[in-house]
Motif scaffolding. Structure first.
Motif, PDB file in Angstrom:
ATOM      1  N   ASP A 180       1.131  -0.867  -0.356  1.00  0.00           N
ATOM      2  CA  ASP A 180       0.068   0.454   0.406  1.00  0.00           C
ATOM      3  C   ASP A 180       0.942   1.121  -0.115  1.00  0.00           C
ATOM      4  OD1 ASP A 180      -2.294  -0.819   0.183  1.00  0.00           O
ATOM      5  OD2 ASP A 180      -2.804  -0.917   2.259  1.00  0.00           O
ATOM      6  N   LEU A 181       0.468   2.437  -0.504  1.00  0.00           N
ATOM      7  CA  LEU A 181       1.048   3.963  -1.116  1.00  0.00           C
ATOM      8  C   LEU A 181       0.067   4.324   0.455  1.00  0.00           C
ATOM      9  CD1 LEU A 181       3.794   5.034  -2.935  1.00  0.00           C
ATOM     10  CD2 LEU A 181       1.493   5.406  -3.864  1.00  0.00           C
ATOM     11  N   SER A 182       0.996   4.992   1.119  1.00  0.00           N
ATOM     12  CA  SER A 182       1.114   5.301   2.434  1.00  0.00           C
ATOM     13  C   SER A 182       1.459   7.152   2.240  1.00  0.00           C
ATOM     14  CB  SER A 182       1.557   5.000   3.682  1.00  0.00           C
ATOM     15  OG  SER A 182       2.713   5.687   4.318  1.00  0.00           O
ATOM     16  N   ASP A 183       2.299   7.027   1.448  1.00  0.00           N
ATOM     17  CA  ASP A 183       2.415   8.655   1.425  1.00  0.00           C
ATOM     18  C   ASP A 183       3.790   8.776  -0.075  1.00  0.00           C
ATOM     19  OD1 ASP A 183       1.617  11.733   1.294  1.00  0.00           O
ATOM     20  OD2 ASP A 183       2.873  11.233   2.998  1.00  0.00           O
ATOM     21  N   ILE A 184       3.265   9.765  -0.944  1.00  0.00           N
ATOM     22  CA  ILE A 184       4.735  10.141  -1.519  1.00  0.00           C
ATOM     23  C   ILE A 184       4.723  11.213  -1.078  1.00  0.00           C
ATOM     24  CG2 ILE A 184       5.317  10.423  -4.095  1.00  0.00           C
ATOM     25  CD1 ILE A 184       2.800   8.861  -4.941  1.00  0.00           C
ATOM     26  N   THR A 185       6.823  11.460  -1.298  1.00  0.00           N
ATOM     27  CA  THR A 185       7.677  12.705  -0.864  1.00  0.00           C
ATOM     28  C   THR A 185       8.711  13.171  -1.708  1.00  0.00           C
ATOM     29  OG1 THR A 185       6.894  12.048   1.469  1.00  0.00           O
ATOM     30  CG2 THR A 185       8.640  13.366   0.973  1.00  0.00           C
ATOM     31  N   LEU A 186       8.803  14.076  -1.673  1.00  0.00           N
ATOM     32  CA  LEU A 186       9.699  14.466  -3.029  1.00  0.00           C
ATOM     33  C   LEU A 186      10.638  14.445  -2.616  1.00  0.00           C
ATOM     34  CD1 LEU A 186       9.956  16.498  -5.497  1.00  0.00           C
ATOM     35  CD2 LEU A 186      10.136  18.366  -4.196  1.00  0.00           C
ATOM     36  N   GLU A 187      12.014  13.212  -3.166  1.00  0.00           N
ATOM     37  CA  GLU A 187      13.312  12.891  -2.413  1.00  0.00           C
ATOM     38  C   GLU A 187      13.645  14.147  -1.687  1.00  0.00           C
ATOM     39  OE1 GLU A 187      14.673  10.431  -4.844  1.00  0.00           O
ATOM     40  OE2 GLU A 187      13.472   8.476  -5.460  1.00  0.00           O
ATOM     41  N   PRO A 188      13.965  15.433  -2.617  1.00  0.00           N
ATOM     42  CA  PRO A 188      15.070  15.994  -2.037  1.00  0.00           C
ATOM     43  C   PRO A 188      15.070  16.937  -0.520  1.00  0.00           C
ATOM     44  CG  PRO A 188      14.254  16.747  -4.340  1.00  0.00           C
ATOM     45  CD  PRO A 188      13.748  15.565  -4.379  1.00  0.00           C
ATOM     46  N   LEU A 189      13.363  16.568  -0.497  1.00  0.00           N
ATOM     47  CA  LEU A 189      12.929  16.903   0.845  1.00  0.00           C
ATOM     48  C   LEU A 189      12.977  15.781   1.714  1.00  0.00           C
ATOM     49  CD1 LEU A 189       9.380  18.206  -0.033  1.00  0.00           C
ATOM     50  CD2 LEU A 189      11.241  20.022   0.269  1.00  0.00           C
ATOM     51  N   ALA A 190      12.885  14.451   1.940  1.00  0.00           N
ATOM     52  CA  ALA A 190      12.942  13.435   1.937  1.00  0.00           C
ATOM     53  C   ALA A 190      15.162  13.810   2.356  1.00  0.00           C
ATOM     54  CB  ALA A 190      12.870  11.781   1.387  1.00  0.00           C
ATOM     55  N   SER A 191      16.005  13.382   1.764  1.00  0.00           N
ATOM     56  CA  SER A 191      17.041  14.137   1.859  1.00  0.00           C
ATOM     57  C   SER A 191      16.892  14.452   2.858  1.00  0.00           C
ATOM     58  CB  SER A 191      18.325  13.616   1.002  1.00  0.00           C
ATOM     59  OG  SER A 191      17.882  12.979  -0.506  1.00  0.00           O
ATOM     60  N   ALA A 192      16.891  15.976   2.174  1.00  0.00           N
ATOM     61  CA  ALA A 192      16.758  16.794   3.481  1.00  0.00           C
ATOM     62  C   ALA A 192      16.809  16.610   5.214  1.00  0.00           C
ATOM     63  CB  ALA A 192      16.614  18.170   3.495  1.00  0.00           C
ATOM     64  N   ALA A 193      15.355  16.119   5.199  1.00  0.00           N
ATOM     65  CA  ALA A 193      14.959  15.962   6.649  1.00  0.00           C
ATOM     66  C   ALA A 193      16.432  14.844   6.954  1.00  0.00           C
ATOM     67  CB  ALA A 193      14.317  15.234   6.594  1.00  0.00           C
ATOM     68  N   ALA A 194      16.506  13.933   6.262  1.00  0.00           N
ATOM     69  CA  ALA A 194      17.868  12.899   6.723  1.00  0.00           C
ATOM     70  C   ALA A 194      18.958  13.588   7.310  1.00  0.00           C
ATOM     71  CB  ALA A 194      18.226  12.200   5.659  1.00  0.00           C
ATOM     72  N   VAL A 195      19.741  14.582   6.479  1.00  0.00           N
ATOM     73  CA  VAL A 195      20.528  15.455   6.579  1.00  0.00           C
ATOM     74  C   VAL A 195      21.068  17.100   7.715  1.00  0.00           C
ATOM     75  CG1 VAL A 195      21.950  13.812   4.596  1.00  0.00           C
ATOM     76  CG2 VAL A 195      21.456  15.656   4.168  1.00  0.00           C
ATOM     77  N   LEU A 196      19.816  17.296   6.848  1.00  0.00           N
ATOM     78  CA  LEU A 196      20.750  18.817   7.563  1.00  0.00           C
ATOM     79  C   LEU A 196      19.655  19.421   9.223  1.00  0.00           C
ATOM     80  CD1 LEU A 196      18.951  20.612   4.410  1.00  0.00           C
ATOM     81  CD2 LEU A 196      21.189  20.292   4.532  1.00  0.00           C
ATOM     82  N   SER A 197      20.906  20.090   9.428  1.00  0.00           N
ATOM     83  CA  SER A 197      20.562  20.290  10.752  1.00  0.00           C
ATOM     84  C   SER A 197      19.331  21.034  10.881  1.00  0.00           C
ATOM     85  CB  SER A 197      21.670  20.690  11.697  1.00  0.00           C
ATOM     86  OG  SER A 197      22.146  21.431  11.270  1.00  0.00           O
ATOM     87  N   GLN A 198      18.654  21.783  11.613  1.00  0.00           N
ATOM     88  CA  GLN A 198      17.929  22.834  11.909  1.00  0.00           C
ATOM     89  C   GLN A 198      18.572  24.182  11.853  1.00  0.00           C
ATOM     90  OE1 GLN A 198      14.503  22.573  11.560  1.00  0.00           O
ATOM     91  NE2 GLN A 198      13.853  24.913  11.480  1.00  0.00           N
ATOM     92  N   GLU A 199      19.378  23.708  12.464  1.00  0.00           N
ATOM     93  CA  GLU A 199      20.727  25.483  12.152  1.00  0.00           C
ATOM     94  C   GLU A 199      21.038  25.543  10.705  1.00  0.00           C
ATOM     95  OE1 GLU A 199      21.023  22.808  14.090  1.00  0.00           O
ATOM     96  OE2 GLU A 199      21.665  23.878  16.457  1.00  0.00           O
ATOM     97  N   GLU A 200      21.065  24.861   9.859  1.00  0.00           N
ATOM     98  CA  GLU A 200      21.733  25.127   8.227  1.00  0.00           C
ATOM     99  C   GLU A 200      20.447  25.793   7.986  1.00  0.00           C
ATOM    100  OE1 GLU A 200      24.886  21.946   7.554  1.00  0.00           O
ATOM    101  OE2 GLU A 200      23.301  21.138   7.783  1.00  0.00           O
ATOM    102  N   LYS A 201      19.151  25.210   8.188  1.00  0.00           N
ATOM    103  CA  LYS A 201      18.186  24.760   7.566  1.00  0.00           C
ATOM    104  C   LYS A 201      17.860  26.573   7.908  1.00  0.00           C
ATOM    105  CE  LYS A 201      15.646  20.685   7.154  1.00  0.00           C
ATOM    106  NZ  LYS A 201      14.931  19.946   7.832  1.00  0.00           N
ATOM    107  N   GLU A 202      18.172  27.244   9.071  1.00  0.00           N
ATOM    108  CA  GLU A 202      17.740  28.302   9.081  1.00  0.00           C
ATOM    109  C   GLU A 202      18.682  29.434   8.808  1.00  0.00           C
ATOM    110  OE1 GLU A 202      15.158  30.214  10.938  1.00  0.00           O
ATOM    111  OE2 GLU A 202      14.368  28.422  12.237  1.00  0.00           O
TER     112      GLU A 202
END
Length: 447
Positions: A180-202
């Motif tokens: 079952d497909l529970s969700d589709i996410t844009l890959e760059p957003l997924a990678s960003a969640a995994a490797v970026l810190s909140q400080e960097e995003k700020e």
């Protein structure tokens, strides 16, 4: 072990398909309980080009992950990339019926739903609607409008758009693989969640995920996603160039790239030579490492310049858009020797390699913290986050229903009829659920 606490990320890439099963441990870190990997044969530049082979590869990856974890996988969060992805900016507003009531989730949902009604080009569909800043009445630059008073709620949105057919093909593959497909996410957003810190995003950061078939870009500033792009080149074009330039077969070219490749031609001396066995009794070929790195350098430079153009388009050179944290490189292609130095040289920005280990439990396998698994880890995080949101909404609704049995409130009128159906999955009509549901209906009818 409770099965509902477990989520699965499925990264359908051009070179590999990864299924990753995980759950949160008591410290809020992610514990990966199983991982399966298969060679991806039916995907080209992030887009499914052979349904049958893709289904087989997904099944292979899923079976391997199930074998390791002895958990049956039922639903997955899938990543989507590919050259058909584009993003645009849009602002929209709603006028609220009652300015005396504070703004709540429902208002924001109405606003997001309104953006979903945007008319797209034929064959395109909205994948994500990501709010940036809000404006309440005439007060601008509001990050979080919930709880404020106001009659007119306005927002700027980052809207990600993709081709319906490509998205449906991915859905078809996942469904045909028995999932079952529970969700589709844009890959760059997924990678960003995994490797970026909140400080960097700020501070402002550009994430460059160099995959096999595509290079994905996500730019954050002030903690908000500002720009996304998918560039249709990746590690595979480098391998192709080596294959052509050295007249060898693909398998050898890939090995050469991984073992001896460097993005910086200056460091190899003319005397360093690799000998490659010839085909079927032919003479072995001798290739100088200097030539090899010249070929790689030329192609990598082209990829980085493409990405840098996108970063400039976003407005990196303006004072307001400056990316203080520079560039984070991830994906399998980020493992190329001296890539970081080349990126810094071309862009003049600081760069680091992004490993997805920040959110993983301390005792995780070292293999998992390779940049090549950034997207899979991000998709797994997305799945776990989604479950948590569903639980919260579920609890909130139960409270509402128990507190006000007889008053006809808006919330009750909206939510209770849904209660009879399927309490778990029909709760939160998020950005994506309408789309995913539409996709499921389409797939069911196509059977």
């Amino acid at each position: 072990m409770e099965n509902n606490k477990i989520a699965v990320g499925l990264d359908i890439g051009t070179t590999k398909i990864v299924a990753m099963i995980g759950r949160k441990n008591e410290y809020g870190k992610i514990e990966v309980v199983g991982i399966g990997k298969a060679k991806s044969l039916g995907v080209n530049r992030g887009v499914v080009s052979n349904i049958t082979q893709t289904i087989q590869s997904i099944q292979q990856a899923v079976e391997e992950a199930e074998g390791v974890s002895s958990i049956k996988i039922e639903e997955v969060v899938v990543g989507i990339a590919g050259q058909h992805i584009r993003s645009l900016h849009h602002s929209d507003y709603i006028t609220r019926n009652d300015a005396e009531e504070v703004i709540n989730d429902v208002d924001i949902e109405n606003l997001v739903n309104q953006v979903h009604k945007l008319v797209m080009l034929p064959g395109e569909e909205i994948i994500h609607v990501l709010p940036q800043e809000y404006k309440v009445d005439s007060q601008a630059d509001i990050k979080e409008p919930i709880g404020m008073y106001g009659g007119r709620l306005e927002a700027n949105f980052h809207v990600v758009v993709g081709q319906v057919s490509s998205i449906r093909n991915i859905g078809r593959c996942v469904k045909s693989a028995g999932l079952d497909l529970s969700d589709i996410t844009l890959e760059p957003l997924a990678s960003a969640a995994a490797v970026l810190s909140q400080e960097e995003k700020e501070a402002g950061v550009a994430l460059i995920d160099i995959g096999g078939g595509t290079t994905d870009l996500a730019i954050f500033k002030d903690g908000i996603i500002r720009h996304t792009a998918v560039i249709p080149f990746g590690g595979n074009v480098i391998t192709d160039d080596i294959k052509e330039g050295c007249s060898i077969i693909e398998k050898q070219a890939e090995l050469l790239k991984v073992k001896f490749g460097s993005a910086w031609p200056g460091e190899n001396r003319e005397t360093e030579i690799v000998s490659i066995p010839g085909l079927r009794g032919r003479e072995p070929k001798e290739i100088t490492l200097k030539n090899l790195s010249k070929i790689i350098h030329a192609r990598v430079q082209e990829i980085i310049e493409h990405v840098y153009l996108e970063i400039k388009n976003y407005g990196h050179e303006t004072a307001k858009g400056k990316l203080i944290a520079g560039i984070v490189l991830t994906g399998g292609g980020a493992q190329l020797k001296h890539l970081r130095q080349l990126v810094e040289y071309i862009t003049g920005m600081d760069a680091r390699i992004g490993f997805p280990n920040e959110h993983l439990a301390g005792d995780s396998d070292d293999v998992l913290s390779s940049p090549a698994y950034a997207t899979a880890v991000g998709l797994l995080m997305e799945g776990l986050k989604r479950q948590k949101n569903d639980e919260k909404v579920h609890e909130a609704e139960e409270e509402i229903i128990t507190e006000i049995p007889d008053q006809e409130t808006n919330v009750e009128a909206k939510e209770v009829p849904v209660e009879e159906e399927k309490p778990k999955s029909k709760k939160r009509k998020s950005f994506f659920e309408k789309f995913t549901e539409g996709l499921k209906d389409f797939l069911d009818n196509a059977e």
